[in-house]
Design an enzyme around this catalytic site. Structure first.
Site, PDB file in Angstrom:
ATOM      1  N   ASP A 189     -16.910   7.683  -1.268  1.00  0.00           N
ATOM      2  CA  ASP A 189     -15.588   7.591  -0.653  1.00  0.00           C
ATOM      3  C   ASP A 189     -15.255   8.990  -0.134  1.00  0.00           C
ATOM      4  OD1 ASP A 189     -12.975   6.906   0.056  1.00  0.00           O
ATOM      5  OD2 ASP A 189     -12.236   6.769  -2.009  1.00  0.00           O
TER       6      ASP A 189
ATOM      7  N   HIS B 280      -7.347   0.738  -6.307  1.00  0.00           N
ATOM      8  CA  HIS B 280      -7.572   0.038  -5.022  1.00  0.00           C
ATOM      9  C   HIS B 280      -8.319  -1.273  -5.308  1.00  0.00           C
ATOM     10  CE1 HIS B 280      -7.803  -0.700  -0.889  1.00  0.00           C
ATOM     11  NE2 HIS B 280      -8.677   0.217  -0.487  1.00  0.00           N
TER      12      HIS B 280
ATOM     13  N   ARG C   1       0.859  -1.188   0.000  1.00  0.00           N
ATOM     14  CA  ARG C   1       0.000   0.000   0.000  1.00  0.00           C
ATOM     15  C   ARG C   1       0.893   1.235   0.000  1.00  0.00           C
ATOM     16  NH1 ARG C   1      -5.089   2.136   3.429  1.00  0.00           N
ATOM     17  NH2 ARG C   1      -6.013   0.608   2.051  1.00  0.00           N
TER      18      ARG C   1
ATOM     19  N   ARG D  64     -13.505  -7.352   3.319  1.00  0.00           N
ATOM     20  CA  ARG D  64     -12.103  -7.118   2.936  1.00  0.00           C
ATOM     21  C   ARG D  64     -11.252  -8.322   3.344  1.00  0.00           C
ATOM     22  NH1 ARG D  64      -9.892  -2.413   2.173  1.00  0.00           N
ATOM     23  NH2 ARG D  64      -8.442  -3.755   1.064  1.00  0.00           N
TER      24      ARG D  64
HETATM   25  N1   CP Z   1     -11.045   0.669   2.797  1.00  0.00           N
HETATM   26  C1   CP Z   1      -9.746   0.635   3.163  1.00  0.00           C
HETATM   27  O1   CP Z   1      -8.833   0.388   2.370  1.00  0.00           O
HETATM   28  O2   CP Z   1      -9.549   0.874   4.478  1.00  0.00           O
HETATM   29  P1   CP Z   1      -8.144   1.113   5.197  1.00  0.00           P
HETATM   30  O3   CP Z   1      -7.576   2.391   4.656  1.00  0.00           O
HETATM   31  O4   CP Z   1      -8.473   1.171   6.656  1.00  0.00           O
HETATM   32  O5   CP Z   1      -7.243  -0.048   4.869  1.00  0.00           O
HETATM   33  N1  NVA Z   2      -9.649   7.179  -1.677  1.00  0.00           N
HETATM   34  C1  NVA Z   2      -9.264   6.856  -0.320  1.00  0.00           C
HETATM   35  C2  NVA Z   2      -9.511   5.424  -0.035  1.00  0.00           C
HETATM   36  C3  NVA Z   2      -9.201   4.995   1.371  1.00  0.00           C
HETATM   37  C4  NVA Z   2      -9.469   3.538   1.600  1.00  0.00           C
HETATM   38  C5  NVA Z   2      -7.810   7.223  -0.096  1.00  0.00           C
HETATM   39  O1  NVA Z   2      -6.994   6.945  -0.967  1.00  0.00           O
HETATM   40  O2  NVA Z   2      -7.497   7.797   0.942  1.00  0.00           O
END
Ligand code: CP
Ligand code: NVA
Length: 334
Positions: A234, A138, A111, A316
């Protein structure tokens, strides 16, 4: 007995395009089977003696903990490598770290910021690499979203999902591709300042057409949501874009998912669900939203019976487990 398509062995997930449309739904079905087995209290060992590296440049609650629990549930190990804990990308190139970690681990979930980092890890590590969020995409999130839609509707094909908000962010990009591949009608409802890449929209529309589905971009919320079965939103400001906060609040205020918008679907009280990848700003209970109150979703929608956000969060874990198991699991370990 848990079984899966042997063609999924060794496969990576850099973007939604790494799986065929059928394979993507096979991962979702595997996740549903793994969930049923866990709910029945049966402990698996499909990831016995498998080690997974979790390289995180950005914060996470769901993704990080889903990886840890998914691995542990099946007798495996997931090791968190955060921020400056290692030399990754600071004192050692991504290419060199990839070659080292690939000698030690059976798989790597990343990530962070750049999509290119996922590509480099996939190219040089020699083990499956899964994208746990970049600035552009994502994909692991979208597997959980499709699982949640399947739990709600059974067959997802022909359903209509409307994404409201920042139309060009990582979630919107991957969701558009995921819906197209699943045959879900997808509408991206966003102001003209935040439109998705036209090439990505065209590609998604071409894929959707194979399933008799459509992809559309629309700036008027009431028009966009008519007939929707799922409203998805989101955060308005993704990680790393904090400098744009004031502009986003201004642009996206009319795109909040609230009860009026839910009513405008014509499906409130019927076949409508609310989805959000989380974390969400639905009240004033966070550091970020203490002064603004609800942003992308009103609190009464977030807390409504048709809100499936916590099923989605749980999913998830099941979908990440399905990814790990299908790529590096031992089918004989049951
Ligand atoms: N939805 C999601 O990716 O959550 P986190 O940022 O907590 O991993
Ligand atoms: N679009 C958001 C998603 C978080 C899971 C971000 O990148 O912060």
């Amino acid at each position: 007995m848990i079984t899966w398509n042997p063609a999924l062995r060794g496969r990576q997930l850099r973007t939604m395009s790494d799986f065929s449309d059928e394979e993507m739904m096979e991962i979702v079905d595997l996740a549903i089977a793994l969930k049923a087995r866990k709910d029945a209290g049966v402990r698996g060992d499909l990831l016995r003696r498998r080690n997974i590296a979790l390289i995180f440049e950005k914060s996470s609650t769901r993704t990080r903990n889903s990886c840890v629990v998914a691995a542990q549930d099946e007798g495996g190990n997931a090791q968190y490598l955060g921020g400056h804990d290692t030399h990754f990308g600071h004192k050692e190139s991504v290419k060199d770290s990839a070659r080292v970690l690939g000698r030690l681990y059976d798989g790597i979930l990343f990530r962070g910021y750049r999509q290119d980092t996922v590509e480099q890890l996939a190219k040089w590590s020699g083990v499956p690499v899964w994208n746990g969020l970049t600035d552009e995409s994502h994909p692991t999130q979208i597997l959980a979203d499709l699982m949640t839609l399947k739990q709600a509707f059974g067959d997802v094909r022909g359903r209509k999902l409307v994404y409201m908000g920042d139309g060009r962010n990582n979630v919107a990009n991957s969701l558009m591709m995921g819906c197209a591949k699943a045959g879900v009608h997808y509408v991206n409802c966003t102001p003209k300042e935040l439109l998705p890449e036209p090439a990505l929209v065209a590609k998604a529309a071409e894929i959707a057409a194979r399933h008799g589905a459509t992809v559309a971009v629309e700036s008027d919320p009431a028009t966009a949501v008519r007939g929707a079965n799922a409203l998805y939103t989101d955060v308005w400001v993704s990680m790393g874009e904090e400098a744009k906060t004031a502009e986003r609040l201004r642009l996206l205020r009319p795109y909040q998912v609230n009860m009026d918008l839910c009513r405008a679907t014509g499906n409130l009280g019927g076949e409508l669900v609310f989805l959000h990848c989380l974390p969400a700003f639905h009240d004033d209970q966070t550091e970020v939203s203490k002064d603004t109150g609800a942003q992308e979703v009103a609190d009464d929608v977030f807390e409504a019976p048709f809100s499936r956000v916590f099923d989605e969060a749980e999913n998830r874990m099941h979908t990440i487990k399905a990814l790990f198991v299908s790529a590096i699991g031992d089918p004989a370990a049951g």
